[in-house]
Design an enzyme around this catalytic site. Structure first.
Site, PDB file in Angstrom:
ATOM      1  N   ARG A  63       3.359  -0.394  10.579  1.00  0.00           N
ATOM      2  CA  ARG A  63       4.717   0.107  11.788  1.00  0.00           C
ATOM      3  C   ARG A  63       4.529  -1.177  12.252  1.00  0.00           C
ATOM      4  O   ARG A  63       5.974  -2.262  12.654  1.00  0.00           O
ATOM      5  CB  ARG A  63       3.950   0.584  12.268  1.00  0.00           C
ATOM      6  CG  ARG A  63       4.188   1.861  11.761  1.00  0.00           C
ATOM      7  CD  ARG A  63       3.641   3.076  12.855  1.00  0.00           C
ATOM      8  NE  ARG A  63       1.988   3.187  12.723  1.00  0.00           N
ATOM      9  CZ  ARG A  63       1.305   4.311  13.022  1.00  0.00           C
ATOM     10  NH1 ARG A  63       1.626   5.357  13.951  1.00  0.00           N
ATOM     11  NH2 ARG A  63      -0.430   4.263  13.140  1.00  0.00           N
ATOM     12  N   LYS A 100       0.902  -1.472   0.098  1.00  0.00           N
ATOM     13  CA  LYS A 100      -0.066   0.164  -0.191  1.00  0.00           C
ATOM     14  C   LYS A 100       0.649   1.152   0.041  1.00  0.00           C
ATOM     15  O   LYS A 100       1.584   1.665   0.955  1.00  0.00           O
ATOM     16  CB  LYS A 100      -0.547   0.348   1.451  1.00  0.00           C
ATOM     17  CG  LYS A 100      -1.974   1.264   0.959  1.00  0.00           C
ATOM     18  CD  LYS A 100      -2.829   1.409   2.180  1.00  0.00           C
ATOM     19  CE  LYS A 100      -1.941   1.935   3.537  1.00  0.00           C
ATOM     20  NZ  LYS A 100      -1.858   3.392   3.654  1.00  0.00           N
ATOM     21  N   HIS A 142     -11.296  13.254  -1.803  1.00  0.00           N
ATOM     22  CA  HIS A 142     -12.572  13.122  -1.169  1.00  0.00           C
ATOM     23  C   HIS A 142     -12.612  14.823  -2.205  1.00  0.00           C
ATOM     24  O   HIS A 142     -12.440  15.483  -1.520  1.00  0.00           O
ATOM     25  CB  HIS A 142     -12.928  13.200   0.342  1.00  0.00           C
ATOM     26  CG  HIS A 142     -13.110  13.569   0.901  1.00  0.00           C
ATOM     27  ND1 HIS A 142     -13.592  13.856   2.462  1.00  0.00           N
ATOM     28  CD2 HIS A 142     -14.872  14.347   0.589  1.00  0.00           C
ATOM     29  CE1 HIS A 142     -14.730  14.626   2.508  1.00  0.00           C
ATOM     30  NE2 HIS A 142     -16.008  14.369   1.414  1.00  0.00           N
ATOM     31  N   ASP A 143     -13.600  15.187  -3.010  1.00  0.00           N
ATOM     32  CA  ASP A 143     -13.263  16.747  -3.370  1.00  0.00           C
ATOM     33  C   ASP A 143     -14.809  16.073  -4.202  1.00  0.00           C
ATOM     34  O   ASP A 143     -15.232  15.045  -4.284  1.00  0.00           O
ATOM     35  CB  ASP A 143     -12.653  17.021  -4.303  1.00  0.00           C
ATOM     36  CG  ASP A 143     -12.691  17.900  -5.062  1.00  0.00           C
ATOM     37  OD1 ASP A 143     -13.248  18.924  -4.489  1.00  0.00           O
ATOM     38  OD2 ASP A 143     -11.225  18.407  -4.405  1.00  0.00           O
ATOM     39  N   ASP A 202      -3.094   4.199  -1.900  1.00  0.00           N
ATOM     40  CA  ASP A 202      -4.038   4.839  -0.329  1.00  0.00           C
ATOM     41  C   ASP A 202      -4.556   6.143  -0.447  1.00  0.00           C
ATOM     42  O   ASP A 202      -3.558   6.729   0.044  1.00  0.00           O
ATOM     43  CB  ASP A 202      -3.657   4.219   0.688  1.00  0.00           C
ATOM     44  CG  ASP A 202      -4.559   4.282   2.023  1.00  0.00           C
ATOM     45  OD1 ASP A 202      -5.894   4.610   1.444  1.00  0.00           O
ATOM     46  OD2 ASP A 202      -4.262   4.541   2.553  1.00  0.00           O
ATOM     47  N   GLN A 234      -3.295   4.504  16.609  1.00  0.00           N
ATOM     48  CA  GLN A 234      -4.748   3.407  15.872  1.00  0.00           C
ATOM     49  C   GLN A 234      -6.325   2.696  17.086  1.00  0.00           C
ATOM     50  O   GLN A 234      -5.169   3.150  18.421  1.00  0.00           O
ATOM     51  CB  GLN A 234      -4.677   1.709  15.206  1.00  0.00           C
ATOM     52  CG  GLN A 234      -3.577   2.197  14.584  1.00  0.00           C
ATOM     53  CD  GLN A 234      -4.569   2.896  12.887  1.00  0.00           C
ATOM     54  OE1 GLN A 234      -5.793   2.732  12.825  1.00  0.00           O
ATOM     55  NE2 GLN A 234      -3.632   2.276  11.585  1.00  0.00           N
ATOM     56  N   THR A 293      -9.918   4.397  10.990  1.00  0.00           N
ATOM     57  CA  THR A 293      -9.924   3.483  11.841  1.00  0.00           C
ATOM     58  C   THR A 293      -8.835   4.382  13.368  1.00  0.00           C
ATOM     59  O   THR A 293      -9.547   4.014  14.795  1.00  0.00           O
ATOM     60  CB  THR A 293      -9.232   2.084  12.117  1.00  0.00           C
ATOM     61  OG1 THR A 293      -7.862   2.826  11.315  1.00  0.00           O
ATOM     62  CG2 THR A 293      -9.713   1.464  10.775  1.00  0.00           C
ATOM     63  N   LYS A 338      -7.063   8.103  -0.160  1.00  0.00           N
ATOM     64  CA  LYS A 338      -8.792   8.737  -0.201  1.00  0.00           C
ATOM     65  C   LYS A 338      -8.396  10.035  -0.581  1.00  0.00           C
ATOM     66  O   LYS A 338      -8.981  10.877   0.513  1.00  0.00           O
ATOM     67  CB  LYS A 338      -7.909   8.953   1.413  1.00  0.00           C
ATOM     68  CG  LYS A 338      -7.806   7.578   2.366  1.00  0.00           C
ATOM     69  CD  LYS A 338      -8.031   8.317   3.802  1.00  0.00           C
ATOM     70  CE  LYS A 338      -7.567   6.628   4.449  1.00  0.00           C
ATOM     71  NZ  LYS A 338      -6.275   6.541   4.069  1.00  0.00           N
TER      72      LYS A 338
HETATM   73  O1  C5P Z   1       1.099   1.111  10.898  1.00  0.00           O
HETATM   74  P1  C5P Z   1      -0.293   1.068  10.852  1.00  0.00           P
HETATM   75  O2  C5P Z   1      -0.942  -0.849  11.103  1.00  0.00           O
HETATM   76  O3  C5P Z   1      -1.525   1.930  11.858  1.00  0.00           O
HETATM   77  O4  C5P Z   1      -0.612   1.091   9.037  1.00  0.00           O
HETATM   78  C1  C5P Z   1      -1.951   1.203   8.527  1.00  0.00           C
HETATM   79  C2  C5P Z   1      -2.040   1.640   7.816  1.00  0.00           C
HETATM   80  O5  C5P Z   1      -3.811   2.092   7.504  1.00  0.00           O
HETATM   81  C3  C5P Z   1      -1.934   3.485   7.311  1.00  0.00           C
HETATM   82  O6  C5P Z   1      -0.968   3.243   6.072  1.00  0.00           O
HETATM   83  C4  C5P Z   1      -2.860   4.202   7.051  1.00  0.00           C
HETATM   84  O7  C5P Z   1      -3.240   5.515   6.480  1.00  0.00           O
HETATM   85  C5  C5P Z   1      -4.022   3.222   6.790  1.00  0.00           C
HETATM   86  N1  C5P Z   1      -5.700   3.462   6.915  1.00  0.00           N
HETATM   87  C6  C5P Z   1      -5.834   3.439   8.014  1.00  0.00           C
HETATM   88  N2  C5P Z   1      -7.296   3.730   8.476  1.00  0.00           N
HETATM   89  C7  C5P Z   1      -8.551   3.760   7.192  1.00  0.00           C
HETATM   90  C8  C5P Z   1      -7.420   3.471   5.998  1.00  0.00           C
HETATM   91  C9  C5P Z   1      -6.293   3.827   5.730  1.00  0.00           C
HETATM   92  O8  C5P Z   1      -4.983   3.379   9.193  1.00  0.00           O
HETATM   93  N3  C5P Z   1      -9.301   4.065   7.766  1.00  0.00           N
END
Ligand code: C5P
Length: 239
Positions: free
Chosen positions: A216, A34, A65-66, A61, A195, A125, A63
């Site tokens: 991460r 991603k 929005h417009d 990714d 998160q 999330t 996202k």
């Molecule tokens: O490092 P981590 O596992 O938290 O990464 C999650 C990835 O998913 C990040 O790149 C974040 O931008 C993306 N993401 C998210 N929640 C969403 C959509 C995308 O955490 N709803």
């Protein structure tokens, strides 16, 4: 262990050197990456060219929005890069999602390439219930997620990005074909970072997720390849 299409590794770095280092370290254990705004805004489309040349699938990714026309034009350009999945915010509305889906379809047909999947972000999330009330929304957060997923499906999108905790409710309403991609995955013992609505890899799959986005816990691990192996093992039990 063989790569698993259900694992998408989020490369949230800022330079091509770091991308190459990670992709080389993970080798054939990961086939799907991603690329988010952090990386894409830093290095541009060369990262997609590089990943495609390595035979990797890419979820871009950004996202979007417009207004409908702008999103449609933007998605058509991104489709031309040869990615496998793109996304928009469902809160952009049904007309915007429809215009997006149509633009992706048209561009892929014109180019004679496989159409990338277009999915919608429901609610990030990182939003917990305190943040949700701070935004002033009346509807319960989890009900809003399911509502947005249904709107996305009606607009012709292929699926949604949603928290693992909402996957089950979305699956029940939108059916088995509707793709559910879940970030917010934390193997047991891993740092939660920013998160909020998290689950383990096995827990998310059990709840009905099709694909997991994990950043991460892999990219910041002392041994990223070992972290992938541990996650793949946990996922294999839920094949
Ligand atoms: O490092 P981590 O596992 O938290 O990464 C999650 C990835 O998913 C990040 O790149 C974040 O931008 C993306 N993401 C998210 N929640 C969403 C959509 C995308 O955490 N709803």
């Amino acid at each position: 262990m063989k790569a698993d299409k259900r694992l998408i590794v989020a490369i949230d770095v800022h330079s091509m050197d770091k991308v190459q280092q990670l992709v080389e370290t993970l080798g054939d254990s990961v086939n799907y990456y991603k690329v988010g705004m952090e990386l894409f805004y830093s290095v541009g489309s060369q990262v997609i060219t590089y990943l495609r040349a390595q035979g990797k699938d890419v979820f871009l990714d950004l996202k979007l929005h417009d207004i409908p026309n702008t999103v449609g034009q933007g998605l058509a350009t991104l489709t031309g890069l040869g990615v496998s999945m793109l996304n928009v915010h469902a809160s952009g509305g049904p007309a915007m999602m429809k215009a997006g889906a149509e633009a992706v379809r048209k561009k892929a047909d014109e180019m004679g390439i496989e159409r990338p999947k277009l999915i919608a972000v429901t609610v990030l999330t990182s939003i917990n219930s305190a943040e949700w009330s701070a935004l002033g929304y009346d509807l319960d957060l989890s009900k809003q997620v399911v509502h947005l997923a249904k709107l996305a499906q009606q607009a012709g999108l292929d699926g949604v990005v949603a928290s693992p905790q909402e996957a089950e409710a979305i699956r029940a309403i939108c059916g088995d074909e509707f793709v559910i991609v879940t970030p917010g995955i934390r193997p047991s013992g891993a740092a939660i970072n920013d998160q909020s609505r998290i689950a383990t890899p096995a827990g998310a799959l059990k709840n009905g997720a099709h694909q997991l986005v994990i950043g991460r816990p892999i990219t910041a691990a002392e041994n990223p390849r070992q972290a992938v192996q541990a996650i793949l093992e946990e996922m294999r039990d839920k094949a």
